[in-house]
Design an enzyme around this catalytic site. Sequence first.
Site, mmCIF file in Angstrom:
data_model
loop_
_atom_site.group_PDB
_atom_site.id
_atom_site.type_symbol
_atom_site.label_atom_id
_atom_site.label_comp_id
_atom_site.label_asym_id
_atom_site.label_seq_id
_atom_site.Cartn_x
_atom_site.Cartn_y
_atom_site.Cartn_z
ATOM 1 N N CYS A 1 0.822 -1.210 0.000
ATOM 2 C CA CYS A 1 0.000 0.000 0.000
ATOM 3 C C CYS A 1 0.862 1.268 0.000
ATOM 4 O O CYS A 1 1.532 1.547 -0.981
ATOM 5 C CB CYS A 1 -0.993 -0.044 1.158
ATOM 6 S SG CYS A 1 -2.426 1.044 0.902
ATOM 7 N N GLU B 1 -2.478 -9.334 3.603
ATOM 8 C CA GLU B 1 -2.785 -9.820 4.953
ATOM 9 C C GLU B 1 -4.285 -9.798 5.230
ATOM 10 O O GLU B 1 -4.734 -10.331 6.251
ATOM 11 C CB GLU B 1 -2.054 -8.965 5.991
ATOM 12 C CG GLU B 1 -2.715 -7.674 6.397
ATOM 13 C CD GLU B 1 -2.692 -6.589 5.331
ATOM 14 O OE1 GLU B 1 -3.384 -5.573 5.489
ATOM 15 O OE2 GLU B 1 -1.952 -6.752 4.326
ATOM 16 N N HIS C 1 -3.744 -5.371 -0.056
ATOM 17 C CA HIS C 1 -3.396 -5.879 1.278
ATOM 18 C C HIS C 1 -3.458 -7.407 1.327
ATOM 19 O O HIS C 1 -4.527 -7.980 1.557
ATOM 20 C CB HIS C 1 -4.347 -5.291 2.329
ATOM 21 C CG HIS C 1 -4.053 -3.869 2.665
ATOM 22 N ND1 HIS C 1 -3.300 -3.498 3.759
ATOM 23 C CD2 HIS C 1 -4.380 -2.716 2.033
ATOM 24 C CE1 HIS C 1 -3.191 -2.176 3.802
ATOM 25 N NE2 HIS C 1 -3.840 -1.689 2.757
#
Length: 373
Positions: free
Chosen positions: A264, A350, A348
């Site tokens: 990001c 995660e 993202h």
Amino acid sequence: MKAILALADGRVFYGKSIGASGETSGEVVFNTSMSGYQEILTDPSYCGEIVTMTYPHIGNVGVNSEDVESDRPHLAGFVVRDCCDFPSNWRCEISLDEYLKQHNIVGIQGLDTRALVKHIRDHGAQTGVISSVDLDAASVVEKARRAPSIVGRDLVQQVTAANPYDWRQGVWQLGDGYAQIEAEDGALHVVAYDFGIKQNILRNFVSCGCRVSVVPATTSAAQVLAMRPDGVFLSNGPGDPEPITYAQDNIRALLGKVPLFGICLGHQLLSIALGAKTYKLKFGHRGGNQPVQQCANGKVEITAQNHGFAVDAATLPSGVEVTHINLNDDTVEGIACPDKAAFSVQYHPEASPGPHDANYLFQQFVAAMQNFK
């Protein structure tokens, strides 16, 4: 209690107050995730933003002490169609409204969020004000027009850690929660720059067997290299990457000396350090359902995203390749610079909240560190 949301272009929405009473300003954006509001509230990347949830019923499962991505909410305000007063979930500890009050977050419910989102899509994200203390539309619109833009501001300083620390918590497991995991002798050492880092990123590194150290955003490249890392991670974070010049300088000093992986804001900062430019998107990408394609093999991932800026592909220098693209608008979603052992993604992997399609990127970074050694 009545409340009002006014945008800088003069559009006004009326509703009822949730969370803390008072007034707040920020860039009004929207998130298309159907769930995961607690993780969204505590994601430091939302600093300076008033977040609108497009799913109509928010708060159904309440709030618990585990599903957080930082120590507290960082967003400027919260907008929902309907805030549930009677949550029902076996992990629930308090209601969403109580949680917002505890952390002094001003919010509004009962307005037409579909109309608000359509307005943002047509006219772009812009500054706005939520107020439950001033219900004069003209007055609140004027406050929105005077509120600072997110462009050109260094919001990282508001969310980064004050001091370095080690992280040992692994990913959440049903029945066990978050286990504390001690890295084995000889484990790969990841030093993570905290530009507004989400905790689930750190948990994924630990669960990959890494030893993880987190450093504040202004930590010099020399200080990082003195920690003898096997790899350096560039975290997510809020706002405009262009004014974060100290991070860009440190990344340039690290390039080629140690493998780098960015997510990001970290992806944008790496791109700038390599010579590229960034630009502001009309209304950004925020949600858990964004389609991204790998350029090498055509494979499509459904990804979680939260950003309002993007890398300009036309400005990427020779030796830097685009590895992922967004299938909605063809924006850059990933780059790699093989000669410098550096790569990054705009989305993202995660998740938290969101799909796990891109989780392989953590193992990719582990492999890059092993190959570099």
